[in-house]
Design an enzyme around this catalytic site. Sequence first.
Site, PDB file in Angstrom:
ATOM      1  N   LYS A  68      24.555  14.765-102.280  1.00  0.00           N
ATOM      2  CA  LYS A  68      23.666  13.638-102.581  1.00  0.00           C
ATOM      3  C   LYS A  68      22.244  13.996-102.153  1.00  0.00           C
ATOM      4  O   LYS A  68      22.055  14.678-101.127  1.00  0.00           O
ATOM      5  CB  LYS A  68      24.181  12.420-101.799  1.00  0.00           C
ATOM      6  CG  LYS A  68      23.505  11.101-102.104  1.00  0.00           C
ATOM      7  CD  LYS A  68      24.224   9.970-101.367  1.00  0.00           C
ATOM      8  CE  LYS A  68      23.633   8.599-101.632  1.00  0.00           C
ATOM      9  NZ  LYS A  68      24.372   7.528-100.951  1.00  0.00           N
ATOM     10  N   SER A  73      28.935   3.139-100.164  1.00  0.00           N
ATOM     11  CA  SER A  73      28.342   4.022-101.176  1.00  0.00           C
ATOM     12  C   SER A  73      29.093   5.310-101.472  1.00  0.00           C
ATOM     13  O   SER A  73      28.752   6.005-102.420  1.00  0.00           O
ATOM     14  CB  SER A  73      26.910   4.370-100.794  1.00  0.00           C
ATOM     15  OG  SER A  73      26.087   3.301-101.163  1.00  0.00           O
ATOM     16  N   SER A 124      25.853   3.761-103.871  1.00  0.00           N
ATOM     17  CA  SER A 124      24.684   4.519-104.266  1.00  0.00           C
ATOM     18  C   SER A 124      24.957   6.007-104.529  1.00  0.00           C
ATOM     19  O   SER A 124      24.126   6.658-105.166  1.00  0.00           O
ATOM     20  CB  SER A 124      23.611   4.397-103.183  1.00  0.00           C
ATOM     21  OG  SER A 124      24.044   4.964-101.959  1.00  0.00           O
TER      22      SER A 124
HETATM   23  N1  GLN Z   1      25.883  -0.967-102.062  1.00  0.00           N
HETATM   24  C1  GLN Z   1      25.486  -1.148-100.704  1.00  0.00           C
HETATM   25  C2  GLN Z   1      24.042  -1.521-100.625  1.00  0.00           C
HETATM   26  O1  GLN Z   1      23.459  -1.707-101.623  1.00  0.00           O
HETATM   27  C3  GLN Z   1      25.814   0.049 -99.911  1.00  0.00           C
HETATM   28  C4  GLN Z   1      24.793   1.087 -99.944  1.00  0.00           C
HETATM   29  C5  GLN Z   1      25.227   2.295 -99.200  1.00  0.00           C
HETATM   30  O2  GLN Z   1      26.362   2.368 -98.720  1.00  0.00           O
HETATM   31  N2  GLN Z   1      24.301   3.198 -99.031  1.00  0.00           N
HETATM   32  O3  GLN Z   1      23.502  -1.653 -99.583  1.00  0.00           O
END
Ligand code: GLN
Length: 486
Positions: A79, A178, A154
């Site tokens: 990532k 994420s 994400s």
């Molecule tokens: N979807 C979650 C958010 O928008 C988690 C994001 C993540 O785990 N980086 O915060």
Amino acid sequence: MKLYELTISQLSELLNKKEVSVLELTRSVLERIREVEHKIGCYINIIEEKSLDRASEVQKKFAAGEFSSPLTGIPMAVKDNICTNGIPTTCGSKMLSNFIPPYDATVISKLYDNGAILLGKLNMDEFAMGNTTESSYFKCTKNPWNAERVPGGSSGGSAAAIAAGEAIYSLGSDTGGSIRQPASFCGIVGMKPTYGSVSRFGLVACASSLDQIGPISKDVTDCALVLNAIAGQDPMDPTSSSIRYPDYRKALINDVKGVKIGIPKEFINANLDEDIRKALFNTIKVFMDLGAECEEFSIPVMEYVIPVYCIISFAEASSNLGRYDGIKYGYRAEDYTDLVDLYKKTRGEAFGAEVKRRIIIGTYVLSSEQYNKYYKKALQARRVISEEFKKAFEKYNLIMGPASPVTAFKFNEKTDDPFEKYKGDMFTAPANIAGLPAMTVPCGIDRDGFPIGLQFIGKRFDESMLIRTAYTFEQNTKFHKNIPTV
Ligand code: GLN
């Protein structure tokens, strides 16, 4: 089968038997990227030349017996919020679009020490904020199962790359789900390890008390192999733990007899897609037939998970993102009158809408007038949630539920109401709030043919129990064999 379709363990065997060389394998995956990347768009940056050079170097050392890890010679990608020396690390943001780190994150050094071949950097929601990868400054990544659907987020690029065969395994980061949610949307395996078990040194911070790096892979065995390589204490990360890390391969046991699995009523009764609920019940049956004990129980505080997650993660993000001011590194606005104007224009021009929203809310909950009412309350509630999970683990070896209340949805489908979107993290965020390890594996297909993800949450540092249970499930079902045709 093509090389890019195989797992780490299968490929490692071929490399060991000299049936294939590191260079051949790397070329095969690069070829696959050329073939499908225009349809998927999971990479922000592909480092073809560097990876071929590295493949030749690793091949030489491997032949000389210098590497003995199962990850040796295996092409992978990470990532784009994980720092890579000399290779841009953008966090999916205009703010860091020109940032080239002068050092490697600890996980990267560790993977290199294991002989890994880095292919490039994967797309993500800007600064890891989102669950669709739509908030990336660069592009939208498509779900390999269907180009009209989001891959989740994400770490959407990290999950799509594995499902599409554009890397053999990847790393993502998980602040509220994420790794697990995109892995479940793409029908593969994802793990968020216990907070403190994988170094965060070199991970660009989103919300530091929740962030954790973890593996995304095609099966549970590969997950254990990658975790073996990246877990461990790191002097560069004072939050990393000094426990004795086990060899996670030892947990690859096909047996759950007597394992006590708790299923929170709040997960079953949530606003859940019917097919996901069915898959969950089917899974319970599989485990009962295999001799595990499954029982419903209640975690009444579940309703506070999302508010607590939002307050804490936005507060920490607003503080972490304060460093992007256009002075030392990253984007700088071109026209400005004075220092304050430079700050304003830089941040105004280079952050996207979701990042700005979170900075504003985060700054508000941390302000002296609101601190007690929101931030302090959220910390107190965090403690209560953690205690409830701790209590549950006095009775159960692990907790099971869905990874997400929905399967992969269409682009632009959930963009109007951000708070509706945040609710998508209701099953994954508890593990971050309580610092627990959690893992998702595929457990079904919905009526439209999209993968459904199952989640296990474990005791702190008990990744072995997650791996054992997930491995047993995998050995006794066929869901992980479903792969999309891209
Ligand atoms: N979807 C979650 C958010 O928008 C988690 C994001 C993540 O785990 N980086 O915060």
